[in-house]
Design a protein around this motif. Structure first.
Motif, mmCIF file in Angstrom:
data_model
loop_
_atom_site.group_PDB
_atom_site.id
_atom_site.type_symbol
_atom_site.label_atom_id
_atom_site.label_comp_id
_atom_site.label_asym_id
_atom_site.label_seq_id
_atom_site.Cartn_x
_atom_site.Cartn_y
_atom_site.Cartn_z
ATOM 1 N N UNK A 28 0.804 -1.218 0.000
ATOM 2 C CA UNK A 28 0.000 0.000 0.000
ATOM 3 C C UNK A 28 0.845 1.280 0.000
ATOM 4 N N UNK A 29 0.303 2.301 -0.658
ATOM 5 C CA UNK A 29 0.905 3.630 -0.720
ATOM 6 C C UNK A 29 -0.199 4.607 -0.363
ATOM 7 N N UNK A 30 0.022 5.470 0.616
ATOM 8 C CA UNK A 30 -1.027 6.383 1.065
ATOM 9 C C UNK A 30 -0.508 7.812 1.156
ATOM 10 N N UNK A 31 -1.302 8.742 0.644
ATOM 11 C CA UNK A 31 -1.025 10.166 0.770
ATOM 12 C C UNK A 31 -1.594 10.623 2.109
ATOM 13 N N UNK A 74 -8.213 4.532 3.164
ATOM 14 C CA UNK A 74 -8.970 4.274 1.940
ATOM 15 C C UNK A 74 -8.096 3.632 0.866
ATOM 16 N N UNK A 75 -8.724 2.896 -0.014
ATOM 17 C CA UNK A 75 -7.972 2.250 -1.090
ATOM 18 C C UNK A 75 -8.100 3.014 -2.403
ATOM 19 N N UNK A 76 -8.764 4.172 -2.357
ATOM 20 C CA UNK A 76 -9.021 4.920 -3.596
ATOM 21 C C UNK A 76 -8.078 6.101 -3.822
#
Length: 88
Positions: A28-31, A74-76
């Motif tokens: 996963x990569x998250x902002x 979130x995954x979006x």
């Protein structure tokens, strides 16, 4: 998620906080956005100057990683805001 959690270089967004990303290699990569309120009330910068906000982020990476782990991410691709309530 904090196993091998990697942080990208942060950028201060005046009035909003510190924007950065966190990821686990090959997953996963998250902002993320660390709000000014969270930084000032929970992470201890002397003031809201960019240098102080960046310092607060950098010396508190383990606490920030725990806050990220505790959030439903979130995954979006939406940016996740870290608020003061996200820190124990």
């Amino acid at each position: 998620m904090s196993q091998e959690l990697t942080f990208t270089s942060p950028t201060v967004v005046p009035g909003d906080g510190v924007r950065f990303s966190a990821y686990v290699v090959e997953r996963a990569f998250h902002a993320l956005l660390l709000s000014v309120d969270a930084a000032c009330s929970k992470l201890g910068p002397v003031n809201t100057e960019p240098r102080q906000l960046l310092l607060a982020l950098n010396v508190n990476l383990p606490r920030i990683a725990r806050a990220i782990d505790a959030k439903k991410l979130p995954s979006d691709g939406r940016t996740v805001v870290l608020h003061a309530r996200d820190f124990v």
